[in-house]
Design a protein around this motif. Structure first.
Motif, mmCIF file in Angstrom:
data_model
loop_
_atom_site.group_PDB
_atom_site.id
_atom_site.type_symbol
_atom_site.label_atom_id
_atom_site.label_comp_id
_atom_site.label_asym_id
_atom_site.label_seq_id
_atom_site.Cartn_x
_atom_site.Cartn_y
_atom_site.Cartn_z
ATOM 1 N N HIS A 1 0.815 -1.209 0.000
ATOM 2 C CA HIS A 1 0.000 0.000 0.000
ATOM 3 C C HIS A 1 0.853 1.265 0.000
ATOM 4 O O HIS A 1 0.312 2.362 -0.023
ATOM 5 C CB HIS A 1 -0.929 0.019 1.217
ATOM 6 C CG HIS A 1 -1.944 -1.083 1.207
ATOM 7 N ND1 HIS A 1 -2.657 -1.449 2.334
ATOM 8 C CD2 HIS A 1 -2.361 -1.904 0.206
ATOM 9 C CE1 HIS A 1 -3.467 -2.462 2.033
ATOM 10 N NE2 HIS A 1 -3.300 -2.750 0.746
ATOM 11 N N GLU B 1 -8.365 13.653 -4.077
ATOM 12 C CA GLU B 1 -8.784 12.255 -4.050
ATOM 13 C C GLU B 1 -8.798 11.757 -2.601
ATOM 14 O O GLU B 1 -7.880 12.012 -1.830
ATOM 15 C CB GLU B 1 -7.819 11.400 -4.881
ATOM 16 C CG GLU B 1 -7.670 11.846 -6.331
ATOM 17 C CD GLU B 1 -6.644 11.022 -7.077
ATOM 18 O OE1 GLU B 1 -6.358 9.870 -6.642
ATOM 19 O OE2 GLU B 1 -6.115 11.513 -8.096
ATOM 20 N N SER C 1 -8.348 8.849 -1.444
ATOM 21 C CA SER C 1 -7.283 7.895 -1.116
ATOM 22 C C SER C 1 -6.022 8.612 -0.655
ATOM 23 O O SER C 1 -5.336 8.149 0.269
ATOM 24 C CB SER C 1 -6.975 7.015 -2.328
ATOM 25 O OG SER C 1 -6.544 7.811 -3.431
ATOM 26 N N SER D 1 -6.577 10.570 2.801
ATOM 27 C CA SER D 1 -6.484 9.688 3.964
ATOM 28 C C SER D 1 -5.046 9.333 4.309
ATOM 29 O O SER D 1 -4.764 8.821 5.393
ATOM 30 C CB SER D 1 -7.278 8.397 3.709
ATOM 31 O OG SER D 1 -6.697 7.652 2.648
ATOM 32 N N ARG D 2 -4.115 9.607 3.380
ATOM 33 C CA ARG D 2 -2.706 9.269 3.600
ATOM 34 C C ARG D 2 -1.854 10.506 3.884
ATOM 35 O O ARG D 2 -0.633 10.428 3.874
ATOM 36 C CB ARG D 2 -2.150 8.560 2.364
ATOM 37 C CG ARG D 2 -2.809 7.231 2.039
ATOM 38 C CD ARG D 2 -2.288 6.666 0.739
ATOM 39 N NE ARG D 2 -0.847 6.524 0.756
ATOM 40 C CZ ARG D 2 -0.094 6.366 -0.341
ATOM 41 N NH1 ARG D 2 -0.655 6.376 -1.526
ATOM 42 N NH2 ARG D 2 1.207 6.228 -0.232
#
Length: 353
Positions: free
Chosen positions: A53, A77, A79, A82-83
């Protein structure tokens, strides 16, 4: 003497760079295979997510090069949003870091500002215990330091790292960064290593002079930083908040800041400042360089003469009054001197102007 090397002065903690370090005892990085193996090891040990990941490092890479447009696009985005606080081993280095830490190290203020606005955790530490503010200070990025402090970063860095932003700025002679840290409430006497290993100040008397920001600025002959620290309330006799066992000190070891200033051959201006800011001159027990076993560093003769003359004479009443007022206010309230209901000349006197 910014960036000067002084092998005789201990440094609590190393600044670190964008990822060139490897763990002690880890595999050598001299070959390509070993380098790739180290990177995989770091991923396994420190990444916040499974290796599979962490392969998409576009956000971290964009923070490294200062590509704000790409950061803005990626964070649209879910994704990538969240990172935003993910400690990932990205393609430009090995040390697992968040995008904010990377941008702060590289000095990209616009990226630092945007990442904070999008929810980046300001005081999140890397695997070495370094905050984004600390690495920004280490690499001399004043703009990033200001942005992080304005956003609420802890000006004292992290207790998980032995050094502090104030200590490093004092060591390399960055008075501008030092002033910025002090403006936002940095403790000019803080020493994380001492307070972390001795949580109870009265637990164990020290038998060596603790390396604090004031000491390190003198050791590297950074007079401007030395003055800034004293003006901000640094203790001119700083050793520790607990008892000191001077009898237990090794021969030739400095027992206070004035002692260290003399031993390091500092200019008389350092001695003069310590005298003005109320250093206890009686803590220095030796009378001359030979008796004091001062080692390889040559004492500044003018500074030594100034010290001896000051110690042989009582302090003036005005100086004692200034010391009493400043100590009564305390470090955290010295900035209020300008608001005191006294004439301006007295305010300037209290501020050592």
């Amino acid at each position: 003497m910014a960036g000067a090397s002084n092998p005789g002065v201990p440094e609590p903690g190393s600044p670190g760079d964008l990822g060139a370090q490897r763990p002690s005892g880890g595999p050598s990085t001299t070959s390509g295979n070993a380098g790739r193996n180290l990177k995989e090891w770091l991923k396994e040990q420190f990444c916040d997510h499974p290796i599979e990941h962490c392969e998409d490092t576009r956000l971290h890479d964009a923070a490294y090069v200062g590509d704000l447009a790409t950061i803005q696009r990626l964070l649209q985005e879910d994704s990538f949003q969240s990172r935003i606080n993910e400690k990932s081993v990205w393609s430009c280095g090995w040390l697992p870091c968040t995008p904010l830490r990377i941008a702060a190290t590289a000095g990209h203020g616009n990226c630092v500002n945007f990442l904070i606005q999008k929810g980046a955790e300001i005081d999140l530490v890397d695997v070495k215990g370094q905050t984004a503010l600390y690495v920004a200070a280490v690499h001399g990025h004043l703009e990033c330091v200001h942005i992080l402090l304005e956003a609420g970063a802890d000006p004292n860095g992290s207790r998980h790292h032995r050094s502090t932003p104030v200590y490093h700025a004092a060591r390399v002679g960055r008075a501008d960064i030092l002033r910025e840290l002090i403006k936002y409430g940095a403790d000019v006497d803080v020493n994380h290593h001492v307070t972390s290993v001795t949580p109870n100040p009265s637990f164990r008397p020290l038998t060596s002079l603790v390396v604090c920001p004031l000491y390190i600025s003198a050791a590297y002959h950074n007079l401007q930083c030395f003055k800034v620290l004293l003006e901000a309330g640094a203790d001119p006799d700083f050793n520790c908040c607990g008892p000191v066992n001077i009898q237990g000190f090794s021969r030739g070891s400095a027992v206070c800041i004035m002692d260290a200033v003399l031993r390091h051959g500092c200019d008389k201006a350092f001695v003069s400042l310590l005298i003005d800011f109320g250093a206890n001159l009686n803590l220095v027990k030796w009378e001359d360089p030979v008796e004091g076993a001062l080692g390889r560093i040559r004492v500044n003769s003018e500074g030594l003469q100034m010290f001896k003359e000051a110690r042989s004479c009582p302090r003036r009443l005005m100086a004692l009054c200034r010391m009493a007022v400043r100590r009564g206010l305390g470090k955290s309230r010295l900035h209020l001197i300008g608001a005191l209901p006294v004439p301006d000349p007295i305010k300037k006197f209290l501020l050592h102007e």
